[in-house]
Design an enzyme around this catalytic site. Structure first.
Site, short mmCIF file in Angstrom:
data_model
loop_
_atom_site.label_atom_id
_atom_site.label_comp_id
_atom_site.label_asym_id
_atom_site.label_seq_id
_atom_site.Cartn_x
_atom_site.Cartn_y
_atom_site.Cartn_z
N HIS A 127 0.92 -1.22 -0.11
CA HIS A 127 0.07 -0.01 -0.01
C HIS A 127 0.84 1.05 0.04
O HIS A 127 1.99 1.11 0.30
CB HIS A 127 -0.84 0.00 1.16
CG HIS A 127 -1.97 -1.11 1.22
ND1 HIS A 127 -2.95 -0.87 1.90
CD2 HIS A 127 -2.37 -2.13 0.34
CE1 HIS A 127 -4.27 -2.09 1.79
NE2 HIS A 127 -3.43 -2.75 0.89
N GLU A 172 1.12 3.74 1.99
CA GLU A 172 1.66 4.25 3.38
C GLU A 172 2.51 3.27 3.73
O GLU A 172 3.74 3.56 4.26
CB GLU A 172 0.48 4.14 4.25
CG GLU A 172 -0.56 5.23 4.03
CD GLU A 172 -1.84 4.53 3.37
OE1 GLU A 172 -2.93 5.19 3.61
OE2 GLU A 172 -1.74 3.52 2.46
N CYS A 190 -6.34 1.94 5.73
CA CYS A 190 -6.68 0.72 6.14
C CYS A 190 -6.15 0.12 7.35
O CYS A 190 -5.48 0.73 7.99
CB CYS A 190 -6.48 -0.31 4.97
SG CYS A 190 -4.87 -0.86 4.92
N CYS A 224 -2.24 -0.34 7.43
CA CYS A 224 -1.42 0.72 7.41
C CYS A 224 -1.82 1.66 8.64
O CYS A 224 -0.81 1.99 9.20
CB CYS A 224 -1.93 1.72 5.97
SG CYS A 224 -1.64 0.71 4.78
#
Length: 169
Positions: A56, A58, A86, A89
């Site tokens: 992801h 992040e 999410c 993260c």
């Protein structure tokens, strides 16, 4: 905690989000990590190119910043991301001890675009055996002995928050 928001850093995160999907590398999520007004890490979603569901924006940016600083913790740093983090993260943000999180699109707005993590948030509240992917505790004395041995060496755990931390209530 002071608000250090700077729209120029969010603009860079937005640029990265466009790069992510237009290049086919990942979903349209970009992220920038800043310390004292300087970008120290950045990234965008790379799940497709890496064939890795944890890549992801992040996570990529945190990895970049930690590598550049040669440190596990990003104390004093702010993170700018185009999407509300999410659960994975969110955890990484706490593990890395970031100072502020600024996100452009809420999880409700993300859901509109087809990125809906609400089921994971919901699963976290269930007992392990009741989750969609059941979690089973399989007690193992040998595995526990490794923890005991590690503890006896008095090594730091790099826990981001302890009971002695200055938590906000």
């Amino acid at each position: 905690m002071e608000n250090t928001y700077n729209p120029l850093f969010m603009q860079r995160a937005i640029e990265l989000s466009e790069i992510a999907y237009k290049s086919g590398k990942g979903l349209p999520i970009g992220c920038v990590i800043v310390r004292d007004g300087t970008v120290i890490g950045e990234g965008h979603n790379e799940i497709f190119i890496r064939k890795n569901p944890t890549a992801h924006g992040e996570m990529v940016a945190i990895e970049d910043a930690c590598r550049k600083l040669n440190d596990l913790q990003l104390e004093g740093c702010d993170i700018y991301t185009t999407l509300e983090p999410c659960p994975m993260c969110f955890g990484a943000i706490y593990w890395s001890k970031l100072k502020n999180v600024y996100f452009a699109n809420s999880r409700e707005e993300a859901s509109y675009a087809g990125f809906d993590d609400s089921f994971i948030f919901d699963q976290l509240h269930l007992k392990g055996s009741k989750q969609r992917i059941p979690m089973h505790h399989v007690k193992n004395e040998i595995a526990f002995k490794v923890l005991e041995n590690w503890k006896s060496e008095n090594l730091p755990a790099s826990q981001p928050w302890t009971n002695n931390s200055n938590d906000k209530n």
